[in-house]
Design a protein around this motif. Structure first.
Motif, PDB file in Angstrom:
ATOM      1  N   TRP A 110      52.686  38.540  43.486  1.00 26.70           N
ATOM      2  CA  TRP A 110      52.149  37.261  43.030  1.00 26.70           C
ATOM      3  C   TRP A 110      52.294  36.232  44.134  1.00 26.70           C
ATOM      4  O   TRP A 110      53.314  36.187  44.843  1.00 26.70           O
ATOM      5  N   ILE A 111      51.277  35.410  44.273  1.00 28.96           N
ATOM      6  CA  ILE A 111      51.309  34.296  45.213  1.00 28.96           C
ATOM      7  C   ILE A 111      51.514  33.002  44.424  1.00 28.96           C
ATOM      8  O   ILE A 111      50.747  32.704  43.498  1.00 28.96           O
ATOM      9  N   TYR A 112      52.569  32.269  44.788  1.00 31.64           N
ATOM     10  CA  TYR A 112      52.767  30.935  44.232  1.00 31.64           C
ATOM     11  C   TYR A 112      52.027  29.952  45.130  1.00 31.64           C
ATOM     12  O   TYR A 112      52.259  29.897  46.335  1.00 31.64           O
ATOM     13  N   LEU A 113      51.124  29.178  44.547  1.00 34.38           N
ATOM     14  CA  LEU A 113      50.225  28.337  45.327  1.00 34.38           C
ATOM     15  C   LEU A 113      50.905  27.110  45.915  1.00 34.38           C
ATOM     16  O   LEU A 113      50.312  26.408  46.733  1.00 34.38           O
ATOM     17  N   GLY A 114      52.133  26.839  45.515  1.00 31.22           N
ATOM     18  CA  GLY A 114      52.847  25.691  46.057  1.00 31.22           C
ATOM     19  C   GLY A 114      52.671  24.425  45.255  1.00 31.22           C
ATOM     20  O   GLY A 114      53.453  23.482  45.379  1.00 31.22           O
ATOM     21  N   ALA A 115      51.643  24.389  44.432  1.00 32.44           N
ATOM     22  CA  ALA A 115      51.363  23.235  43.571  1.00 32.44           C
ATOM     23  C   ALA A 115      50.357  23.675  42.518  1.00 32.44           C
ATOM     24  O   ALA A 115      49.590  24.621  42.742  1.00 32.44           O
ATOM     25  N   PRO A 116      50.340  23.036  41.365  1.00 34.87           N
ATOM     26  CA  PRO A 116      49.366  23.422  40.332  1.00 34.87           C
ATOM     27  C   PRO A 116      47.940  23.124  40.769  1.00 34.87           C
ATOM     28  O   PRO A 116      47.675  22.100  41.402  1.00 34.87           O
TER      29      PRO A 116
END
Length: 272
Positions: free
Chosen positions: A158-164
């Motif tokens: 999974w990649i966390y985008l850093g911000a919504p």
């Protein structure tokens, strides 16, 4: 039992039941509301009917808002759609075996607000003797790696985008995996697909050195097929690109609007 219930047929069945339940809930709410309105109107005086007509728009708005809210909670919806998927496998000969670099890049468009995670799957055969390295291709994004293959042989990441991200706000994500097959040879195929997500456009590439240029065919796999049933369901036209400067050759397939639960790619045969 859990493995049995996780078969693709039962996943589709569960989604269908969820959709049916949502539609049934909406229809039931509308039926109850209609029955109530009919009952009250039939027992009201002329002045009461006039007042009822005046309040009807507000009442209708409440009913519609409530039913849509219930439906939104019950209907199975994806968090995003994949606008473009690009998969590339680079194969290099190393001391009697091979090293591989697998890059998967997706442009995704969220279908709801506050989207933070994007899933990327990979299917790798063979066994490495050295270190397997997995990293995000974009420095502002954080990679969470499942590390262990699940029962279907796929690795989940999974990649966390850093911000919504908001609905419709397209973003590009990517994972690069480097490994070898010194301990056990990788099976000679490479494929990519969107899994449960809809994909608008996809390109898959495999790259070999000129010295090892194998016989390559483009294939379509149905990853939703029943156990024991043939998974290969079609062939693809393959474009061959000779990179003389690098001493490599690319094989490329382009698939507009690939099907869900299908993978597209290559199988090759090494020269003896």
């Amino acid at each position: 039992m859990e493995r049995f219930l996780d078969l693709p047929f039962f996943k589709i069945l569960r989604n269908g039941v969820s959709t049916f339940n949502a539609v049934a809930t909406v229809c039931t709410a509308l039926t109850v509301a209609g029955t109530a309105v009919f009952y009250f109107v039939s027992h009201l005086s002329a002045d009461g009917i006039a007042a009822m007509v005046a309040l009807a728009p507000a009442g209708l708005a409440v009913v519609v808002s409530g039913t849509l809210s219930v439906a939104a909670q019950k209907l199975p919806t994806a968090e995003y759609r994949i606008e473009h998927l690009s998969g590339t496998l680079i194969v290099r000969p190393v001391d009697g075996h091979h090293s591989y670099t697998n890059e998967r890049v997706q442009t995704v468009r969220p279908l709801r607000n506050d989207t933070r995670l994007v899933e990327l799957r990979s299917y790798v055969t063979g066994r490495s003797q050295g270190e397997t390295r997995v990293e995000s291709m974009f420095p502002d994004q954080v990679l969470f790696d499942g590390r262990v293959a699940e029962d279907d042989g796929r690795y989940r990441r999974w990649i966390y985008l850093g911000a919504p991200r908001g609905r419709g706000d397209a973003v590009q994500v990517g994972v690069r995996q480097t490994f070898d097959d010194a301990a056990a040879a990788m099976l000679p195929f490479y494929r990519e697909g969107g899994g449960t997500h809809r994909v608008k456009d996809m390109t898959v590439t495999v790259r070999f050195s000129h010295d090892e240029d194998p016989d390559v065919e483009g294939l379509v796999w149905n990853t939703n097929s029943k156990p024991g049933k043939k998974a290969v369901v079609g062939t693809l036209e393959v474009k061959r690109v000779n990179n003389r400067r690098d001493g490599t050759v690319d094989y490329i397939v382009h698939i507009p609007r690939p099907k869900r639960y299908h993978c597209y790619g290559f199988r090759w045969r090494w020269s003896s």
